[in-house]
Design an enzyme around this catalytic site. Structure first.
Site, PDB file in Angstrom:
ATOM      1  CE  LYS A   1      60.432  44.822  -2.838  1.00  0.00           C
ATOM      2  NZ  LYS A   1      60.621  45.976  -1.968  1.00  0.00           N
TER       3      LYS A   1
ATOM      4  CG  ASP B   1      56.181  43.900  -1.795  1.00  0.00           C
ATOM      5  OD1 ASP B   1      55.453  44.853  -2.151  1.00  0.00           O
ATOM      6  OD2 ASP B   1      57.195  44.041  -1.083  1.00  0.00           O
TER       7      ASP B   1
HETATM    8  O1  C5P Z   1      51.025  42.744   2.660  1.00  0.00           O
HETATM    9  P1  C5P Z   1      52.133  42.414   3.586  1.00  0.00           P
HETATM   10  O2  C5P Z   1      51.850  41.196   4.419  1.00  0.00           O
HETATM   11  O3  C5P Z   1      53.470  42.332   2.912  1.00  0.00           O
HETATM   12  O4  C5P Z   1      52.249  43.634   4.594  1.00  0.00           O
HETATM   13  C1  C5P Z   1      52.982  43.553   5.787  1.00  0.00           C
HETATM   14  C2  C5P Z   1      52.598  44.749   6.655  1.00  0.00           C
HETATM   15  O5  C5P Z   1      53.117  45.953   6.082  1.00  0.00           O
HETATM   16  C3  C5P Z   1      51.120  44.996   6.782  1.00  0.00           C
HETATM   17  O6  C5P Z   1      50.575  44.225   7.823  1.00  0.00           O
HETATM   18  C4  C5P Z   1      51.069  46.482   7.068  1.00  0.00           C
HETATM   19  O7  C5P Z   1      51.377  46.732   8.434  1.00  0.00           O
HETATM   20  C5  C5P Z   1      52.210  47.025   6.261  1.00  0.00           C
HETATM   21  N1  C5P Z   1      51.799  47.518   4.930  1.00  0.00           N
HETATM   22  C6  C5P Z   1      51.064  48.704   4.867  1.00  0.00           C
HETATM   23  N2  C5P Z   1      50.684  49.180   3.639  1.00  0.00           N
HETATM   24  C7  C5P Z   1      51.032  48.540   2.509  1.00  0.00           C
HETATM   25  C8  C5P Z   1      51.775  47.341   2.568  1.00  0.00           C
HETATM   26  C9  C5P Z   1      52.133  46.857   3.809  1.00  0.00           C
HETATM   27  O8  C5P Z   1      50.742  49.329   5.886  1.00  0.00           O
HETATM   28  N3  C5P Z   1      50.673  49.046   1.335  1.00  0.00           N
END
Ligand code: C5P
Length: 306
Positions: free
Chosen positions: A16, A142
């Site tokens: 994406k 995501d």
């Molecule tokens: O949700 P995911 O595991 O992909 O997120 C990885 C990291 O990215 C989270 O631990 C956080 O530090 C950051 N993140 C964030 N805000 C979001 C998505 C991700 O701070 N909306």
């Protein structure tokens, strides 16, 4: 032993890009409230599934740098789905990696979502989208987008998905340095709060993409020009703070008359131009300078809005 009656399935796990991404504020759970328009691409990883007896799960990946066990998000997706809905079902999964890791292209998230969709079919679970979405949100911000793909507005921490009328297929370049990754949490930590945009532009973009009449009558050239007006990514400030050479590369690409934006938390840039020939020429130039460049297009729209 007589051969087992195995079922198999092969699915593409697409990459994406974020056509726009704005940060609203930092939440009390540590995540960032955001608003982003996500676009599925026609290029990505490949997953092959095969049924296995007695609840056995096996996972193979052709990229030795990735964990091939429970630490892999795709494996995690399979094992969560199995323990919740199908403890007796087993599968062998092969992941063929094309999408670079930690590049802002959603590779790991797409693999995980594709595992949920694939096993739902392979194991004949008939789970509804809402059930898969709940599991997907638990795997990563995501992941829910990739259950339907297409063009979508993502809000919350990224897991609240509103499908939009798919954009027509446009050519796009993906530009990255092989082996150069950025940590998503580090990019979020480094973003400049005095330069975040509060989501207004992405909100207007989403509204535009729900107006079917206007969308249906625009051609590829106009669509590219239109998109360029909305291309914004608040995470660029964070990524550019961590890696100054990215800001330099963006300037260079803009001088080549391309509409350029960092995808997600980077470090991959995507570049749009309505003439495919122009993109192919830039691809050759950048490849000669040691960049990895993929020329692909937006995934062919499927009319999947209910
Ligand atoms: O949700 P995911 O595991 O992909 O997120 C990885 C990291 O990215 C989270 O631990 C956080 O530090 C950051 N993140 C964030 N805000 C979001 C998505 C991700 O701070 N909306």
């Amino acid at each position: 032993m007589p051969p087992m009656n195995k079922q198999t399935l092969e699915l593409r796990a697409p990459a994406k890009i974020n056509l726009s991404l704005e940060i609203l504020y930092k939440r009390s759970d540590g995540f960032h409230e955001l608003r982003t328009i996500m676009q599925e691409l026609a290029w990505g990883d490949l997953l092959r599934f095969e049924t296995m007896p007695e609840g056995r799960l096996e996972f193979y990946c052709d990229d030795p740098s990735l964990p091939a066990g429970p630490e892999n998000l795709a494996w995690d997706a399979a094992s969560r789905l199995q323990s919740l809905y199908a403890p007796d079902c087993g599968a062998r999964l092969w992941l063929s990696k094309k999408i670079p890791v930690a590049a802002g292209l959603g590779g790991g998230s797409s693999d995980a979502a594709t595992v949920l969709k694939g096993l739902n079919t392979l194991w004949k679970l008939n789970l509804e989208l809402a059930q898969l979405q709940e599991l997907a949100a638990g795997l990563g911000s995501d992941v829910p987008f990739f259950l339907k793909g297409g063009t979508a507005l993502a809000e919350g921490r990224g897991e609240i998905i509103t499908p939009l009328i798919p954009l027509p297929s446009l050519p796009v370049l993906l530009i990255y340095k092989a082996g150069f990754a950025l940590s998503t949490p580090a990019v979020y930590r480094a973003l400049c709060w005095d330069r975040v945009n509060q989501g207004g532009k992405t909100g207007r973009f989403a509204t535009l993409l729900t107006q079917r009449d206007r969308r249906d009558c625009i051609n590829q050239t106009l669509t590219t020009e239109l998109l360029s007006e909305y291309m914004i990514n608040d995470l660029e400030t964070g990524a550019f703070t961590l890696a100054g050479e990215l800001a330099e590369l963006k300037k260079e690409l803009q001088q080549l008359d391309l509409h350029v934006l960092l995808s997600g938390s980077g470090p991959t840039f995507f570049a749009l131009h309505h003439e495919l020939d122009r993109l192919l020429k830039v691809k050759d130039e950048l490849s000669a300078r040691g960049y990895s460049v993929i020329c692909t297009e937006f995934a062919v729209p499927v009319n999947n809005i209910k």
